[in-house]
Design a protein around this motif. Structure first.
Motif, PDB file in Angstrom:
ATOM      1  N   ALA A  57      -5.870  10.642  -6.809  1.00  0.00           N
ATOM      2  CA  ALA A  57      -5.546   9.527  -7.184  1.00  0.00           C
ATOM      3  C   ALA A  57      -3.917   9.198  -5.539  1.00  0.00           C
ATOM      4  O   ALA A  57      -4.036   7.910  -4.891  1.00  0.00           O
ATOM      5  CB  ALA A  57      -3.872   9.791  -8.232  1.00  0.00           C
TER       6      ALA A  57
ATOM      7  N   GLU B  25      -6.188   6.651  -3.766  1.00  0.00           N
ATOM      8  CA  GLU B  25      -6.187   5.124  -4.463  1.00  0.00           C
ATOM      9  C   GLU B  25      -5.510   4.494  -4.149  1.00  0.00           C
ATOM     10  O   GLU B  25      -5.368   2.876  -3.459  1.00  0.00           O
ATOM     11  CB  GLU B  25      -6.667   5.798  -6.039  1.00  0.00           C
ATOM     12  CG  GLU B  25      -8.275   5.976  -6.389  1.00  0.00           C
ATOM     13  CD  GLU B  25      -7.613   6.529  -7.706  1.00  0.00           C
ATOM     14  OE1 GLU B  25      -6.752   6.000  -8.762  1.00  0.00           O
ATOM     15  OE2 GLU B  25      -8.986   6.680  -8.418  1.00  0.00           O
ATOM     16  N   ARG B  26      -4.503   5.172  -3.980  1.00  0.00           N
ATOM     17  CA  ARG B  26      -3.390   4.486  -3.244  1.00  0.00           C
ATOM     18  C   ARG B  26      -2.313   4.498  -2.072  1.00  0.00           C
ATOM     19  O   ARG B  26      -2.481   3.098  -1.950  1.00  0.00           O
ATOM     20  CB  ARG B  26      -1.660   5.895  -4.024  1.00  0.00           C
ATOM     21  CG  ARG B  26      -0.486   4.892  -3.971  1.00  0.00           C
ATOM     22  CD  ARG B  26       0.962   5.584  -4.511  1.00  0.00           C
ATOM     23  NE  ARG B  26       0.795   7.005  -4.380  1.00  0.00           N
ATOM     24  CZ  ARG B  26       0.508   8.104  -5.150  1.00  0.00           C
ATOM     25  NH1 ARG B  26       0.053   7.216  -6.549  1.00  0.00           N
ATOM     26  NH2 ARG B  26       0.466   9.223  -4.307  1.00  0.00           N
TER      27      ARG B  26
END
Length: 785
Positions: A321, A324-325
């Motif tokens: 994540a 992705e962020r």
């Protein structure tokens, strides 16, 4: 291999303090070291004071700051006398425009606008009006006060020390500077308005404008000088910088190969399992894929769980994540101008219902573009080739944002229908920028569980490479890309090979290190968790280190992570904490002694890993590059730390001792690494290292050896020690043996100069590792002659 393919390269970072003349001075040393070709940083005329050469301002000339063309000719002549090749780094993607007067093409564009003969050289969106130049100071007034400071000086529009050209007939002696400014083909605006740019950049650097080398005339103008060298027989190879930023990388490389018949490698960051497109006429990449394999095989996978638990206990994120962020932040923030331009190209008619939730049609288009750009599994696709990468990106974006499915379907349809069209081209150009800035320059500074794995093109979730996988990838490289470049350290690596080697040793003592970090953090931790864990690993990796050097690195790391501060929005209080941290640690005698204790525990294991990495890289498939200075121990961090001056005088003195027959010990001087490098490079010059065969040891410590055979007759064998702390804890090699390839002739270890007696039937030699590796943790065996 072709005669134009070097047996090896040695990278030199040329700059005003180390010129082409200085390079000629070390040519003799490089030849004696065994190098095949000198591989130089870019040497075309760069921005004033450039320390790296990637900010070219005039591709038609050799940089005067480096000595000019006369110095280049003299260098090549010296190299030829030493039987060395010359490989140059070139930058086709962009030029520096930070100082307009230094770049004659850009100056002409600013002066004449769309009527300039060079207007099509740069990727400018003229439909958006004058060229936006975000150079003005801004104290919250949008740059209004700065605009009031404009003047006319030396026939130019002046803003403090900055000068900009004036269009013919656009000013008179008594004209107001502000009014004159409004008559130009450009607009000076606040630095905070970089999101309004209407020219394509190199990543998010406003001072580097993209060049349209897809235009044949632009290609000819930007490559004329380089190709002139080639026509004169003064150039053997090219390293092409940042091909993924080009409109059509494959088309560019095919044209380059038609004009230049030497060795070409492309700076291409490959995702795991990815290969350069089959249509690219190149020998391979600049070696990050090999770097990951070579470094990873010396990491203990058993350390993964403890390191993960340590990170979690310190509130450091470990999942995907983070990446992705970071990608989304890059797409939505850093590359807002590029996203907006793609959305404008898209021009999709959005149903009225699409505007629900207060999101306009144009806003939805930009959201769809951002989502797609952040979803690529590799840096970019190359439609119509590699449709699988494009398909994966579209499907991932649809899963993430089903509310944007209609737009994503339309983008997909139009891009596939016109793979050479502007929409497909700009999306693919920009995806690589989003991945690079989102991952390399953001996520790798946030996801700091085990920073030895945080390297350009790497996957921080991977923890080491098993031996079988290493052999499979090496064999594939030998079969498919035998002339690709391989590397361990480059000017772009986040930390040098020897730092990673020492950190790899930490993977063998994860519990001890984790306990130490928890204690150190309680005593003197940084308030941002990811930077805190990065700082302790860095301190151990480069110890001993000055407070100033460490502070400069950590400040850069903090700004790159963009968690508490950034390059554009500084948190002064946090940055002061970061800058003060090294001195706090080093002045705490109890804490610094504890750090020194950990380093003492792993230092020799780090040396073993360093020698193992180096001998594997130098003898495995591919053309190995030695980054300047790394023939001795080199504990460097990311640039500019890795561009520090190299003491060639000291290296030549050590080389002379080796040439007299000295067998060095493994100690802090690093002379043993120079010994390994010299023997391996000379071997590559003397023998053709084709093919690849894994060799398997047998016995209680078999898992601690990495070995392979090379050559038409498998007459060269490389042996390296893995996981040395675990080896020692298990009692050493004991009766572990390594069967060597059969054939006529006896084996000799080039490093110790000892012969191995045949120990089996039919001339088969079985090496006893306790004897073979009693002096050095690596061996380089040759059979016969």
């Amino acid at each position: 291999m072709s005669a134009r393919v070097p047996t090896s390269t040695y990278r030199l970072q040329l700059r005003p303090e180390f010129t082409l003349d200085d390079a000629a001075e070390v040519a003799g040393y490089l030849a004696r070291l065994g190098v095949g070709a000198l591989y130089s940083a870019p040497i075309l005329t760069a921005a004033p004071g450039s320390q790296h050469g990637y900010d070219v301002v005039d591709p038609s000339s050799v940089a005067p700051a480096l000595g000019g063309d006369a110095a280049r000719v003299a260098l090549v002549a010296t190299l030829r006398q030493r039987h060395l090749g010359f490989v140059a780094d070139i930058v086709p993607n962009h030029m520096s425009v930070a100082e307009p007067a230094a770049n004659p093409w850009w100056w002409n564009v600013l002066r004449h606008g769309r009527d300039s003969d060079f207007a099509r050289f740069f990727d400018i969106d003229w439909a958006r009006g004058p060229i936006v130049l975000p150079v003005l100071a801004d104290d919250g007034d949008g740059g209004a006060a700065a605009l009031a400071q404009l003047s006319i000086a030396d026939g130019c529009l002046a803003y403090h020390e900055h000068r900009f050209p004036l269009a013919p007939g656009s000013y008179g002696a008594d004209d107001d500077p502000g009014e004159v400014h409004q008559r130009q083909h450009y607009r000076l605006v606040s630095w905070r308005r970089a999101g309004e740019l209407n020219y394509r950049r190199f990543f998010d650097i406003n001072g580097l404008a993209a060049v349209r080398v897809e235009d044949p005339d632009v290609f000819a103008a930007t490559h004329a000088e380089i190709l002139r060298w080639a026509e004169r027989g003064e150039l053997d190879g090219l390293r092409v910088d940042h091909v993924d930023g080009l409109s059509d990388p494959g088309g560019y490389l095919r044209r380059l190969a038609r004009e230049f018949d030497g060795w070409i490698v492309a700076e291409k960051i490959l995702a795991p399992g990815e290969h350069p497109p089959a249509s690219w006429p190149v020998s391979g990449t600049t070696g990050y894929d090999a770097l990951h394999d070579v470094c990873g095989v010396f990491v203990d996978p058993a350390g993964e769980v403890p390191f993960t638990e340590l990170a979690k206990s310190l509130d450091v994120p470990v999942g995907a994540a983070v990446e992705e962020r970071s990608r989304h932040e890059a797409a939505e923030g850093l590359f807002a101008p590029e996203v907006r331009r793609i959305a404008e190209v898209l021009r999709v008619e959005v149903p009225e219902a699409a505007g629900r939730a207060g999101v306009s049609g144009s806003g939805r288009a930009e959201q769809a573009v951002c989502e797609l750009l952040a979803s690529f599994p590799a840096y970019r696709s190359y439609l119509p080739e590699g449709e699988d990468v494009w398909e994966a990106a579209v499907r991932a974006a649809e899963r993430s944002r089903p509310d944007l499915a209609d737009l994503l379907v339309e983008i997909d349809r139009r891009a596939r229908a016109e793979p050479a069209g502007e929409l497909a081209r700009r999306i693919q150009q920009t995806s690589g920028m989003v991945v690079a800035k989102g991952v390399e320059d953001t996520a790798l500074y946030r996801r700091t569980r085990f920073v030895a794995a945080n390297e350009v093109g790497a996957d921080p979730s991977a923890f080491g490479v098993d031996v079988r996988t290493f052999h499979t990838r090496a064999a594939n490289r030998a079969a498919c890309w035998p002339a690709t470049m391989t590397a361990l350290s480059t000017h772009d690596t986040k930390r040098s090979e020897d730092v990673r080697a020492r950190l790899a040793a930490l993977s063998e003592i994860p519990e001890e290190f984790a306990a130490a970090v928890r204690d150190w953090t309680a005593r003197c931790g940084l308030s941002e968790p990811a930077l805190n864990l990065l700082a302790w690993q860095t301190l151990v990796g480069v110890w001993p280190v000055s407070a100033r050097r460490l502070a400069e690195y950590l400040l850069k790391a903090a700004r790159e992570s963009k968690l508490r501060t950034s390059w554009l929005r500084n948190d002064t209080a946090f940055e002061e904490e970061v800058l003060a941290w090294p001195e706090r640690v080093l002045s705490d005698s109890e804490l610094s002694n504890d750090v020194a204790r950990i380093v003492a525990h792993i230092r020799r294991a780090g040396w073993t890993n360093s020698l193992g990495q180096k001998i594997v890289q130098l003898t495995a498939p591919g053309v190995p590059d030695v980054y300047q200075g790394t023939e001795l121990w080199d504990l460097s961090l990311v640039d500019p730390d890795n561009r520090r001056p190299v003491d060639f005088t000291a290296r030549q003195a050590l080389l002379e001792r080796l040439e007299r027959g000295r067998l060095p010990v493994v100690d802090a001087t690093g002379e043993v690494k120079l010994h390994v490098v010299r023997e391996a490079l000379h071997l590559r010059r003397e023998r053709e290292l084709t093919g690849y065969r894994p060799l398997a040891a047998s016995g209680p410590a078999a898992a601690h050896v990495l070995a392979f055979a090379r050559g038409p007759d498998l007459d060269v064998v490389t042996v390296a020690t893995r996981l040395p702390l675990g080896l020692a804890a298990g009692g050493g090699w004991a009766d572990t043996v390594l069967p060597l390839p059969s054939g006529p002739g006896s084996w000799t270890d080039l490093l110790t100069r000892r012969a191995l007696a045949p120990t089996g039937t039919d001339g088969l030699t079985v090496a006893t590792l306790a004897e073979l590796l009693d002096r050095y943790p690596v061996a380089l065996l040759v059979r016969g002659g």
